[in-house]
Design an enzyme around this catalytic site. Structure first.
Site, mmCIF file in Angstrom:
data_model
loop_
_atom_site.group_PDB
_atom_site.id
_atom_site.type_symbol
_atom_site.label_atom_id
_atom_site.label_comp_id
_atom_site.label_asym_id
_atom_site.label_seq_id
_atom_site.Cartn_x
_atom_site.Cartn_y
_atom_site.Cartn_z
ATOM 1 N N SER A 63 13.449 103.021 -12.074
ATOM 2 C CA SER A 63 14.027 104.363 -12.018
ATOM 3 C C SER A 63 14.067 104.964 -10.625
ATOM 4 O O SER A 63 14.656 106.037 -10.445
ATOM 5 C CB SER A 63 13.272 105.298 -12.961
ATOM 6 N N GLY A 304 9.020 111.676 -4.089
ATOM 7 C CA GLY A 304 9.284 110.266 -4.354
ATOM 8 C C GLY A 304 9.794 110.041 -5.752
ATOM 9 O O GLY A 304 10.461 110.893 -6.337
ATOM 10 N N HIS A 305 9.451 108.879 -6.302
ATOM 11 C CA HIS A 305 9.865 108.518 -7.655
ATOM 12 C C HIS A 305 9.110 107.249 -8.033
ATOM 13 O O HIS A 305 8.690 106.475 -7.161
ATOM 14 C CB HIS A 305 11.370 108.263 -7.731
ATOM 15 N N ASP A 306 8.924 107.040 -9.335
ATOM 16 C CA ASP A 306 8.368 105.793 -9.863
ATOM 17 C C ASP A 306 9.467 105.042 -10.601
ATOM 18 O O ASP A 306 10.513 105.607 -10.950
ATOM 19 C CB ASP A 306 7.216 106.059 -10.830
ATOM 20 N N GLY A 307 9.222 103.761 -10.862
ATOM 21 C CA GLY A 307 10.170 102.969 -11.634
ATOM 22 C C GLY A 307 9.454 101.965 -12.505
ATOM 23 O O GLY A 307 8.500 101.318 -12.067
ATOM 24 N N GLY A 311 8.250 94.830 -17.447
ATOM 25 C CA GLY A 311 7.102 94.217 -16.803
ATOM 26 C C GLY A 311 7.017 94.399 -15.304
ATOM 27 O O GLY A 311 6.222 93.733 -14.642
#
Length: 477
Positions: A63, A304-307, A311
């Site tokens: 993401s 920021g952002h995470d993704g 897995g």
């Protein structure tokens, strides 16, 4: 404060034992301070093939792709082709969801800051052709509206697919081609892949999953999610240094290292600025911008952002005031604990920023009457049922549906305990995380209308409330 040389030595020495500690097969990282960059990697890209990770290995960024999609949209704004507060229907006349009134009102801004209000976890596979995104957006016609547009934050993958389609229509080419022409090429990236056919050219990480809790991580059954979800984060992969180059462009007011002005001056800062507050969930930011997750901390704002894909887990953090950025890309295991150790050390040493403490259950949780929380909350990918037994213990049962069931999801029952007002938290962690459960609103009978887990999950059988909505502190009719 420390310097990059100290950090490189620490990461080279400590990353391998940390991977073993947290059962993470491999990780790649990159750190920037001003114009200086260091990077590295350790571990195995696949437990099956035993191929070792190198700094040039590509991982899926999940993401974090939403930041690339939002950057493509803001380029259209820079060029005068899009206005943020105009309805998406002005540009995509065929856009439909189940609520016709909402479909006509939802704006570009609301799609960017996750306040559009329709259900967002729609993982429909419409094939691998260049028309897959067009078909995907056409399929949203029956997706329900959870709340009036602009009322609150609810993370929305489908909304970013709609934004990807907006880019396609206004640019006259498919989404992947837009990524390459307007971002990948101007940034000078050499190890970025928009699909599996491109990723196979590089040393590509394979995701690892636990088929049963406690059974250990094994290579995932598939490499990626459906291409139709690409603008939300289903496909894009790259080496850590290339993702860091994107972040540096944002820190340098839209200018690439090679001199190209990728975003107009001032646009990056607008994307980073506050747009909407989030419930105090602990594991997510405190607010959101135009694509960017924001952590409003005593030492300053962290963005920021995470993704997360099949897995694989990715993390991007930036401190605009210090021109510091860090990337961590992983392919399984307890990635969140690795993030806290690695990214926490980098930000502390280079920017004096301490990551917010992760939520944990109280040592001696009290008992409450959970009547307000009880019931079933339903989404397209699962049903969540909250109950309380005779001993006043609170339980939540998750039953996967649709895409989650197809991906091997299984029914799980977890105990919850009181955390804060209108919030519960699990007793046991999941992949190193205790995810707070926030209960919001009122269904008219004294029960919570939403269970909020970063996305609002509506109580089953309730209708969308009519009336005024609130966005950025202003009421809208």
């Amino acid at each position: 404060m420390g310097d990059l040389g100290d950090l490189r030595a620490w990461l080279d020495e400590q990353l391998p034992p940390l991977l073993e500690k947290y059962d993470v097969p491999a990780a790649g990282w990159a750190v920037a301070q001003g114009g200086e960059v260091i990077d590295g990697a350790a571990g195995l890209l696949s437990k099956e093939t035993r191929v070792e990770a190198t700094p040039d290995s590509v991982f899926q960024i999940g993401s974090i792709t939403k930041l690339w999609t939002s950057s493509l949209v803001l380029q259209l704004v820079d060029e005068g082709l899009v206005e943020l507060d105009r309805p998406i229907r002005d540009y995509l006349p065929d856009f439909r969801i189940a609520d016709e009134r909402a479909a006509a009102r939802i704006t570009i801004r609301q799609l960017l800051n996750h306040t559009a209000g329709f259900e967002g976890d729609i993982f429909l596979d419409t094939g691998f052709g260049d028309d897959c995104l067009e078909k995907y957006v056409a399929s949203l016609q029956d997706v329900p509206q959870l709340f009036p547009p602009g009322e609150q934050f609810s993370y929305n993958n489908a909304g970013y697919c709609v934004l990807g389609r907006l880019v396609e229509v206004l640019r006259g080419r498919h989404y992947d081609a837009c990524l390459r022409e307007y971002l990948i090429t101007p940034l000078g990236l050499t190890h970025a892949a928009t699909d599996a056919y491109e990723a196979i050219r590089f040393r590509a990480a394979m995701g690892h999953v636990e088929l049963e809790r406690g059974a250990g991580y094994v290579p995932a059954p598939v490499w990626a999610m459906a291409r139709s979800n690409a603008p939300a984060g289903a496909m894009l992969s790259m080496r850590p240094r290339d993702l860091l180059t994107f972040a540096q462009m944002h820190l340098d007011d839209g200018r690439a290292a090679g001199g190209a002005q990728v975003l107009a001056p001032g646009t990056a800062a607008r994307m980073h600025d506050w747009q909407v507050d989030l419930p105090e969930l602990g594991l997510m930011g405190s607010s959101w911008g135009l694509g960017f997750e924001r952590f409003d901390l005593p030492a300053g704002t962290l963005i920021g952002h995470d993704g997360n894909t099949v897995g694989q887990a990715a993390f991007l953090r930036m401190v605009p005031g210090a021109r510091v950025a860090v990337v961590l890309l992983t392919n399984g295991g307890d990635a969140m604990s690795l993030y806290k150790d690695v990214v926490g050390r980098v930000l502390g040493r280079l920017a004096g920023v301490e990551l917010p403490a992760a939520p944990t259950p109280p040592a001696e949780p009290g008992q409450i009457d959970a009547e307000r929380f009880l019931g079933t909350y339903s989404a397209q990918v699962f049903e969540l049922t909250v109950s309380q037994d005779e001993d006043r213990r609170i339980w939540i049962e998750q039953v996967p549906k649709g895409f989650f069931e197809e991906m091997g999801g299984r029914a799980e029952r977890t105990e919850l305990v009181p955390y804060r007002d209108d919030m519960l938290i699990p007793v046991e962690p999941d992949r190193g995380m205790y995810v707070p459960h926030a209960f919001l609103g009122d269904d008219g009978t004294g029960h919570a209308l939403y269970l909020h887990l970063g996305r609002a999950i509506r109580r089953a059988g309730t209708a969308v409330p009519a009336g005024k909505t609130v966005l950025s502190g202003k009421e809208e009719a």
